[in-house]
Design an enzyme around this catalytic site. Structure first.
Site, short mmCIF file in Angstrom:
data_model
loop_
_atom_site.label_atom_id
_atom_site.label_comp_id
_atom_site.label_asym_id
_atom_site.label_seq_id
_atom_site.Cartn_x
_atom_site.Cartn_y
_atom_site.Cartn_z
N ASN A 8 0.77 -1.25 -0.35
CA ASN A 8 -0.03 -0.47 0.00
C ASN A 8 1.28 1.38 0.06
OD1 ASN A 8 -1.80 2.56 0.36
ND2 ASN A 8 -2.38 1.14 2.89
N TRP A 9 0.98 1.73 -0.99
CA TRP A 9 2.05 3.10 -1.47
C TRP A 9 1.37 4.31 -1.18
CZ3 TRP A 9 4.29 2.47 -7.00
CH2 TRP A 9 5.04 1.50 -7.48
N LYS A 10 0.34 4.55 -0.58
CA LYS A 10 -0.36 5.29 0.25
C LYS A 10 -0.76 6.89 -0.50
CE LYS A 10 -0.21 3.54 5.10
NZ LYS A 10 -1.08 3.60 6.34
N HIS A 96 -10.01 0.82 4.63
CA HIS A 96 -8.61 1.57 5.12
C HIS A 96 -9.48 1.65 6.45
CE1 HIS A 96 -4.21 3.28 6.35
NE2 HIS A 96 -4.10 1.61 5.51
N GLU A 98 -7.33 4.82 7.89
CA GLU A 98 -6.81 6.53 7.47
C GLU A 98 -8.17 7.01 6.42
OE1 GLU A 98 -3.68 5.64 5.08
OE2 GLU A 98 -2.49 5.55 7.46
N GLU A 168 -5.77 -5.31 10.82
CA GLU A 168 -4.79 -4.29 10.41
C GLU A 168 -5.14 -3.54 11.72
OE1 GLU A 168 -2.49 -2.39 7.54
OE2 GLU A 168 -3.53 -0.74 7.47
N GLY A 174 2.14 2.59 10.50
CA GLY A 174 2.89 3.22 10.68
C GLY A 174 4.71 3.16 10.76
N SER A 214 3.32 -2.26 10.59
CA SER A 214 4.44 -2.06 10.67
C SER A 214 4.92 -3.56 10.03
CB SER A 214 4.09 -1.65 12.69
OG SER A 214 4.08 -0.53 12.83
N GLY A 235 3.38 -1.12 4.52
CA GLY A 235 2.31 0.09 3.93
C GLY A 235 4.38 0.81 4.06
#
Ligand code: PGA
Length: 255
Positions: A8-10, A96, A98, A168, A174, A214, A235
């Site tokens: 997940n490259w965000k 997700h 976020e 998750e 993070g 993580s 991530g």
């Protein structure tokens, strides 16, 4: 079952040239890896470019909208399932944390997204997990149960096996505070029992359950070998091709 390694490259990297370069170095590292399914989820603006060059790597989106153009297409800034499929996406991340935190996304919207992804022939990767307060209050299983039931409501039985689940925990995201392997193992057992009870034993055996939060090259193997996860969702560590390749290589050595 093949082990899934999802990146997940965000909102990274900053330019399409950097995206292509990261993608190519990841791709070069995977030539001879067996039993592994690599799925890269870049920002949507890079999807078309990466699909052209994808080879054995599958491309996923990080999000989709929960309505489709026939409703008028009046959803400024959004991207539909139909558009993602036409670009060549085979997978799409939904739920997700976020997106829930920053954009107020709800389980019922996530449910609509899953249905649309399936309708257009993409496999949804459904994320779920507890936040810090819920963990402190020992509500993890209750929270997960609610999320799973609402997000999977009224989805056809025949479609459920196409979904990939990914536990998750919000507090683990993070790159610095991964979940203990023992705890992931407990959640995996809980999920498999839940799916067997609510849906079927057959589905519980088939549906992949990944771990995210993580993940790095030092801890990835433990989630597969000891926690019995079916893959990992990565991530921060996926932004270094070397680290990401190491993660995938460690998984290719598992059972
Ligand atoms: P992380 O991110 O690996 O940096 O914790 C995972 C994610 O949010 O998808």
């Amino acid at each position: 079952m093949k082990k899934f390694v999802v990146a997940n490259w965000k909102m990274n990297p900053g330019t399409s040239r950097e995206a292509l370069s990261l993608f190519r170095s990841v791709k070069n590292g995977f030539k001879n890896l067996k039993n592994i399914e690599i799925i890269i989820c870049p920002p949507s603006i890079y999807i078309a470019e990466l699909v052209k060059d994808s080879g054995n790597i599958k491309i996923g989106a990080q999000n989709l909208f929960w309505e489709n153009p026939p409703k008028g297409g009046a959803f400024t800034g959004e991207i539909s399932a139909k558009q993602l499929k036409a670009l060549g996406c085979e997978f799409v991340i939904v739920g997700h944390s976020e997106r829930k935190i920053h954009f107020g996304e709800t389980n019922s919207q996530i449910n609509k997204k899953i249905k649309l992804a399936l309708k257009y022939g993409m496999r949804p990767i459904l994320l779920f997990g507890e936040n810090t307060i819920e963990k402190k209050n020992k509500q993890t299983k209750k929270v997960i149960l609610g999320q799973i039931k609402e997000c999977l409501a009224e989805i056809k039985k025949s479609d459920l096996a196409k979904i990939i689940l990914a536990y998750e925990p919000v507090w683990a995201i993070g790159g610095e505070s991964a979940c203990f392997v023992e705890d992931v193992y407990e959640i995996n057992l809980f999920l498999k029992n839940l799916i067997a009870k609510e849906y079927s034993v057959n589905l519980a055996e088939k549906i992949p359950v990944l771990y995210g939060g993580s993940v790095n090259s030092k801890n990835a193997f433990g989630y597969i070998a000891d926690a019995m996860s079916d893959g990992v969702l990565v991530g921060s560590a996926s932004l270094s091709s070397l680290e990401f390749i190491k993660i995938a290589k460690s998984l290719s050595k598992s059972r």
